[in-house]
Design an enzyme around this catalytic site. Structure first.
Site, PDB file in Angstrom:
ATOM      1  CG  LEU A 238      43.015  48.793  22.498  1.00  0.00           C
ATOM      2  CD1 LEU A 238      43.391  49.484  21.458  1.00  0.00           C
ATOM      3  CD2 LEU A 238      41.466  48.660  22.830  1.00  0.00           C
ATOM      4  CG  ASP A 239      45.344  51.161  24.222  1.00  0.00           C
ATOM      5  OD1 ASP A 239      46.195  51.713  23.317  1.00  0.00           O
ATOM      6  OD2 ASP A 239      44.485  51.681  24.549  1.00  0.00           O
ATOM      7  CD  GLN A 240      46.826  45.970  28.161  1.00  0.00           C
ATOM      8  OE1 GLN A 240      47.755  45.422  29.078  1.00  0.00           O
ATOM      9  NE2 GLN A 240      45.950  46.944  28.419  1.00  0.00           N
TER      10      GLN A 240
END
Length: 296
Positions: A238-240
Site C-alpha cells: 500500500l502506497d509503496q
C-alpha cells in the site's frame, strides 16, 4: 457531448522508442545506425546511466519515419532481431498518434477527476476515457455530462471481491491504464496483478504521519510548514509503489485547516496530471521500485 476522441494532434509518422538494458559500449550507435538505415530522423533523444560501472542504461527517443504505420510491424521485428537481441534489451516501440485508453476510478472527491476529464476534453492529454468506475453514485451527472459511461459498483463489507470482479470485467480489453482519481478503496493483489505498472494513484504526502480521516485538520493542529502530494504506480504494498511525480506547497500559521485542504487539492491535481501525462507520452521506465522519468 461525447469528448472521448479528444483533439490531441500527433504526427502519424512519429514513434517513441523506450529501452533499458545493461550499460555497455555501442548501444546508442547501434540504435541510431539502425534508424538511419531505415530512413528515420531522430527528433528527440534522452538517456541515462544508473552507474558508470556495471550500471543500467535507459533511453527514450522519438523519431519520424515516412510510412511508419505501414511498416511498423516489420520495423519492430527487425529491431528485435538486429539490435534488441544483441544487447538483451527490454524495449517498446509505440506510435505517438496512438492514444491510450485511460479508465478512471473515483469515490466522492471530484477535484482530480474533473481535471483529467477537462484536460482530455481540451485535447491536452493523448488519451481516450472509456469509462469511470465509482463505489458511489454522487458524480454520475458530472461525468455523463462529458459523454462518458459511468459505472456505479458499491463496495460494502464482504462484497469487495465481487465488486472488484465486476470492475475487472468492465475494464477487460477496454483500458490500457487505470487512474485512481481519489478512489478510496484498497485494491487487492489480484486486481493490481491484472494491470502491472498500469495503475496510477495519488495521495497527500502526509503519510505515514497522518493516516486516515481529516489529515489536513491534524496537520494544521501540528503546525506543518509543507503540504504536498505523491503520484505513484500501485503495487501490492500500500502506497509503496514506484513514485512518478511529487510536489509541495509551503504553508504557515496564517493558513487555516481549510486553506491547507484547498492548497493540498491543488497540488494533487497538478501532480496527478503530470504523472498521467508522463505515462501517456511514454516518458516513464520502471526499474525495481523506482522510476526513470524523462521529463520535457
Amino acid at each position: 457531448m461525447n469528448i472521448n476522441p479528444g483533439s490531441v494532434h500527433a504526427d502519424e509518422n512519429v514513434a517513441r522508442l523506450l529501452i533499458t538494458c545493461a550499460d555497455q559500449p555501442g548501444i546508442i550507435s547501434a540504435v541510431s545506425t539502425f534508424l538511419y538505415h531505415h530512413g528515420a530522423n531522430i527528433t528527440d533523444f534522452d538517456q541515462h546511466t544508473s552507474d558508470l560501472r556495471d550500471g543500467r542504461f535507459f533511453l527514450r527517443l522519438e523519431f519520424q519515419l515516412p510510412g511508419l504505420q505501414q511498416n511498423l510491424d516489420s520495423l519492430r521485428t527487425t529491431f528485435s532481431e538486429r539490435v534488441a537481441a544483441q544487447y538483451r534489451m527490454e524495449w517498446s516501440l509505440t506510435p505517438s498518434s496512438e492514444k491510450k485508453r485511460m479508465a478512471l476510478m473515483v469515490s466522492r472527491h471530484d477535484h482530480v477527476l474533473m481535471e483529467l476529464l477537462w484536460r482530455t476534453m481540451r485535447g491536452d492529454l493523448p488519451a481516450v476515457i472509456p469509462m469511470v468506475i465509482s463505489n458511489h453514485d454522487d458524480l454520475r451527472g458530472e461525468v455523463e455530462r462529458f459523454g462518458i459511461p459511468y459505472h456505479h459498483i458499491p463496495v460494502q463489507g464482504d462484497d469487495k471481491a465481487a465488486a472488484e470482479k465486476k470492475a475487472l470485467e468492465l475494464l477487460d480489453g477496454q483500458a490500457d491504464l487505470v487512474v485512481l482519481a481519489r478512489y478510496m478503496q484498497i485494491l487487492s493483489p489480484d486486481f493490481v496483478a491484472a494491470y502491472p505498472q498500469r495503475i496510477i494513484n495519488i495521495h497527500h504526502s502526509f503519510l505515514p504521519a497522518f493516516v486516515g480521516a481529516n489529515p489536513y485538520q491534524r496537520a494544521w493542529e501540528r503546525g506543518v510548514k509543507l503540504i504536498g502530494a505523491t503520484s505513484h504506480y500501485v503495487t501490492e504494498d500500500l502506497d509503496q509503489g514506484p513514485i512518478i511525480e511529487q510536489n509541495v506547497a509551503r504553508v504557515s500559521h496564517r493558513n487555516s485547516a481549510e486553506d491547507l485542504k484547498r492548497l493540498g487539492q491543488d497540488v494533487e491535481r497538478e501532480v496527478l496530471l503530470r504523472a498521467v501525462r508522463c505515462h501517456l507520452e511514454d516518458r516513464v521506465i520502471v526499474h525495481g521500485n523506482k522510476t526513470i522519468v524523462f521529463v520535457k
